[in-house]
Design an enzyme around this catalytic site. Structure first.
Site, PDB file in Angstrom:
ATOM      1  N   TYR A   1     -17.211  13.909 -14.585  1.00 44.71           N
ATOM      2  CA  TYR A   1     -17.032  15.059 -15.477  1.00 44.71           C
ATOM      3  C   TYR A   1     -15.685  15.053 -16.202  1.00 44.71           C
ATOM      4  O   TYR A   1     -15.571  15.590 -17.295  1.00 44.71           O
ATOM      5  CB  TYR A   1     -17.129  16.370 -14.684  1.00 44.71           C
ATOM      6  CG  TYR A   1     -18.461  16.570 -14.006  1.00 44.71           C
ATOM      7  CD1 TYR A   1     -19.638  16.617 -14.738  1.00 44.71           C
ATOM      8  CD2 TYR A   1     -18.530  16.711 -12.621  1.00 44.71           C
ATOM      9  CE1 TYR A   1     -20.867  16.799 -14.109  1.00 44.71           C
ATOM     10  CE2 TYR A   1     -19.751  16.894 -11.985  1.00 44.71           C
ATOM     11  CZ  TYR A   1     -20.918  16.933 -12.729  1.00 44.71           C
ATOM     12  OH  TYR A   1     -22.121  17.112 -12.111  1.00 44.71           O
TER      13      TYR A   1
ATOM     14  N   HIS B   1      -8.232  -3.288  -7.642  1.00 43.00           N
ATOM     15  CA  HIS B   1      -7.923  -2.583  -6.381  1.00 43.00           C
ATOM     16  C   HIS B   1      -9.215  -2.400  -5.576  1.00 43.00           C
ATOM     17  O   HIS B   1      -9.909  -1.395  -5.730  1.00 43.00           O
ATOM     18  CB  HIS B   1      -7.304  -1.222  -6.731  1.00 43.00           C
ATOM     19  CG  HIS B   1      -6.582  -0.567  -5.589  1.00 43.00           C
ATOM     20  ND1 HIS B   1      -5.384  -1.027  -5.101  1.00 43.00           N
ATOM     21  CD2 HIS B   1      -6.882   0.531  -4.842  1.00 43.00           C
ATOM     22  CE1 HIS B   1      -4.971  -0.237  -4.118  1.00 43.00           C
ATOM     23  NE2 HIS B   1      -5.871   0.714  -3.948  1.00 43.00           N
TER      24      HIS B   1
ATOM     25  N   ARG C   1       0.794  -1.218   0.000  1.00 48.95           N
ATOM     26  CA  ARG C   1       0.000   0.000   0.000  1.00 48.95           C
ATOM     27  C   ARG C   1       0.835   1.280   0.000  1.00 48.95           C
ATOM     28  O   ARG C   1       0.702   2.115  -0.869  1.00 48.95           O
ATOM     29  CB  ARG C   1      -0.957   0.020   1.202  1.00 48.95           C
ATOM     30  CG  ARG C   1      -1.920   1.194   1.156  1.00 48.95           C
ATOM     31  CD  ARG C   1      -2.830   1.248   2.362  1.00 48.95           C
ATOM     32  NE  ARG C   1      -3.592   0.039   2.522  1.00 48.95           N
ATOM     33  CZ  ARG C   1      -4.403  -0.206   3.559  1.00 48.95           C
ATOM     34  NH1 ARG C   1      -4.500   0.698   4.518  1.00 48.95           N
ATOM     35  NH2 ARG C   1      -5.075  -1.331   3.655  1.00 48.95           N
TER      36      ARG C   1
END
Length: 764
Positions: free
Chosen positions: A131, A87, A41
């Site tokens: 967007y 993930h 991580r």
């Protein structure tokens, strides 16, 4: 036992409970979590400089064929693929990671090209992922070069349905080029970005000379090169020491640069001349990871709080380039002093902590110095080169097998056609007659008729010769470490051309130059000197009137309040307030409220005990001595320099016992040579000032001895001039007694009644 208490297999679920000590069970599980955080991580891999989330993002975009020449795709599509296939974490965290890869002010060499609002250096967030659109950059493709060439291992994804690469094999030195930061469990990493051309130069040096000295590497590898530019004002020794061990820190400053200035020295200093002697400073770059909006807020707050009185205003005139304009209070302000004060009081100067903590090829976390880091990266690239060569050799062998079969078919074309036309099992007959392999026979049977041209035979022979030559070259490469190093150097030099100092992306942005000695910076130097009159009331309300007004002027006070202390000072002065509990407090004269109202309670600013009374207000003068005396008759001399307090809690100077109070805190003029002390019993004693010890803190020594009562007042005077005191009545008459020899005794005496006419309140 009831049936409902059994699981599907008929076993008792309580049989699965393990009896183990709680601390060991907890520590084992915590260790698993910690290792998972460290290796999967938070820490980047040395080989490709990526954390798993970034690697999975780029891999998902590659699978979606989002290369630089293709159309953009919605970020939501990318994030969806990443969290669905590779993930299993929150979409917000994955999108945040993707946004950072696209920000040219966060990453020195962006790996994602964004379309839409991907945030800005002001600190505004990116638009929602529905967007924005994204695709890969050429740098990202370089990092993933060779994924289809057997260079790296592929591992199953979290659910085993897909496969993902363990690392990316590309030659781009992403770990140092883009840096990384992360906090794991018990360890962290913080790596700045660097210049690719310098990384390549240092790498080539290590390849040529594995025993190279660190100092030689640092001649080529200058230090950090931040995406936002700026200046690193540290010495070469400081930076070198940090990279030698992998741990250290260095300052990062914004850059003052005025493009429109006429003179070169003004441009470099960031000074724009406005005519009439007026000028302003221009900031063109800010330190890495500092948000421009918050920096402006910081500076504006300093102006509002009057903590930077030499600065008048700050304006943001930025467009796509940063331009912060700083307007000084007056044209007489020293530009270097203004810069130094901004460095000290704002994030225009920050400190970057270097921590080269990475996962090596065995996924083990370790802190490496620069040379060790480059050596390991070179080893990983040599390994990738070998794997690519072996993979290519396998492909060549497979293709040669088919080409040899085709050539045999062309040499015996009529017989091959005859076998295919008339035999029931042509494949077996051909394999037996021409000693073909299964793959060769299958390929011949699958040939198209249009391939049976004479031209095709010539092309096949040419292809075979080329494949044999490539095979020979690859075998030589695999057998020779020297050839492998030469190939790596050739590839690195090709990379350097694309990221050279003369390219838009490769030009160094951060200047590394040891700063000149700092201008002596003091907050006191910021204060504009002006005369004021300090008024402190009996109930502790303080104010400052502009100018030196007459001390006997009448002032307005709250009902039931009245004047206690009125004195002249300058705004640059520090005021010492002595409380009767023996504590001294320091107050800047520039911080006093105006005299239009009643002022403010001094206890709002200073932590003076509610029961304590202020017995003196003294203007600090360097080296000035004070006479300090308590009601017990004990006292000493102190220097005002030792009484200044940094905090609002003040400083305990006079140690008092029981109900004793500090009665006197009075300046001692240099010409004075004797001390006069009077007690509540109206006895007066005079002794040499030399008998009074100089202390920074304590109870002091016995000044006068009392049977009853205590000390009323004490003062100093010059013996030859005599002792003076104010006379009663409305006039301002004073009386001076020159014949003081009859009261002069050794310190600590009981004394005798004072001269006739001495004030009835026992005060000098």
């Amino acid at each position: 036992m009831a049936t409902s208490e059994l699981d599907d297999s008929g076993a008792d679920p309580f049989d699965a409970i393990v009896d183990a000590p709680f601390d060991s069970a907890l520590s084992e599980r915590y260790l698993v979590y910690a290792l998972s955080t460290i290796t999967a991580r938070s820490l980047p891999d040395l080989r490709d400089g990526l954390k798993p989330v970034h690697r999975r993002l780029l891999w998902a975009m590659r699978q979606l064929k989002l290369d630089p020449n293709s159309a953009f795709k919605k970020s939501a599509r990318v994030v969806g693929d990443v969290i669905g296939k590779y993930h299993p974490h929150g979409d917000a965290s994955v999108y945040d990671a993707m946004v950072r890869l696209a920000q040219d002010f966060a990453l020195r060499y962006p790996l994602v090209e964004g379309q839409g609002n991907f945030g800005n250096i002001d600190g505004d967030n990116a638009a929602a992922y529905r967007y924005t659109e994204a695709r890969l950059t050429k740098t990202a493709l370089r990092l993933m070069e060779g994924l289809d060439e057997g260079t790296v291992d592929f591992i199953p994804t979290y659910n085993g349905e897909e496969q993902e690469p363990e690392i990316f094999p590309g030659l781009f030195p992403n770990l140092l080029a883009n840096g990384a930061s992360g906090i794991a469990v018990g360890m962290a990493t913080n790596i700045p970005s660097h210049n690719v051309a310098e990384i390549v130069d240092a790498t080539l040096e290590v390849i040529d000379n594995p025993h190279v000295e660190h100092a030689r590497l640092m001649e080529l590898f200058k230090g950090p090169d931040f995406a936002t530019g700026g200046v690193v004002p540290e010495s070469a020794e400081t930076i070198s020491a940090a990279y030698e061990t992998g741990r250290g820190s260095f300052r990062v400053r914004g850059r003052f640069h005025a493009v429109e200035a006429d003179k070169a020295e003004d441009r470099e200093a960031g000074i724009e001349r406005l005519g009439g002697g007026q000028w302003q400073l221009v900031v063109s770059e800010i330190p890495y990871q500092v948000q421009k909006g918050k920096l402006i807020e910081q500076i504006a707050q300093l102006i509002a709080d009057k903590k930077l009185p030499i600065l008048e205003d700050v304006r943001d005139e930025s467009d796509e380039k940063i331009r912060l304009v700083l307007v000084p209070r007056s044209r007489n302000v020293d530009p270097e002093l203004l810069k130094e004060s901004l460095y000290k009081l704002t994030d225009l100067e920050t400190r970057f902590g270097l921590n080269l903590n990475v996962l090596d090829a065995t996924r083990t976390p370790m802190v490496m110095g620069l040379k060790e880091l480059l050596t390991n990266w070179i080893a990983s690239q040599i390994d990738i080169l070998q794997r690519r060569s072996r993979h290519r050799l396998e492909q060549i062998a497979r293709r040669l097998e088919l080409v040899e079969g085709y050539i045999i078919a062309f040499l015996n074309l009529d017989r091959v056609i005859e076998i295919i036309r008339y035999e029931d099992d042509p494949k077996a007959v051909m394999m037996a007659e021409f000693s073909l392999t299964d793959r060769q026979a299958e390929a011949i049977l699958n040939m198209r008729l249009r391939s049976l041209r004479k031209l095709e035979e010539m092309q096949l022979r040419q292809e075979r010769d080329e494949l044999l030559k490539e095979q020979e070259e690859l075998n030589k490469l695999l057998d020779s470490p020297a050839r492998q190093r030469t190939r790596l150097k050739r590839d690195l030099n090709a990379l350097r051309k694309d990221y050279g100092e003369d390219t838009a992306l490769g030009a160094r942005r951060t200047t590394i130059a040891e700063a000149a000695p700092a201008v002596e910076f003091s907050m006191d130097a910021m204060i504009e000197k002006a005369p004021i009159t300090v008024i402190l009331s009996q109930k502790g309300w303080i104010r400052g009137a502009t100018g030196h007004v007459p001390l006997d002027q009448e002032w307005k006070f709250k009902e039931g309040d009245g004047p206690a202390f009125v004195l002249h000072a300058q705004t640059t002065d520090k005021l010492l307030l002595a409380a009767d509990d023996g504590r001294f407090f320091t107050l800047g004269a520039d911080k006093l409220p105006g005299a239009r109202g009643f002022g403010e309670p001094v206890r709002n600013t200073l932590d003076i005990d509610a029961e304590a009374q202020i017995v003196a207000v003294i203007v600090h003068r360097p080296g000035q001595r004070l006479l300090l005396a308590a009601t017990t008759g004990k006292g000493f001399a102190a220097t005002t320099d030792d009484l200044l307090a940094e905090t609002r809690k003040g400083r305990q100077v006079v140690n008092l016992k029981d109900k004793a109070k500090l009665a006197v805190a009075r300046p001692i003029p240099e010409s004075h040579d004797h001390v006069a002390v009077v007690g509540d019993n109206r006895k007066l004693v005079v002794f040499n000032l030399e008998e009074l010890p100089d202390l920074a803190k304590g109870q002091g020594v016995k000044l006068q001895n009392y049977r009853d009562g205590g000390l009323s007042d004490a003062t100093t005077f010059k013996l030859e001039n005599g002792l003076s005191w104010a006379m009663g009545g409305k006039g301002e008459r004073t009386r001076t007694e020159t014949e003081m020899w009859q009261w002069k005794v050794a310190r600590g005496g009981a004394g005798r009644l004072p001269p006739q006419g001495f004030p009835r309140d026992n005060r000098f």
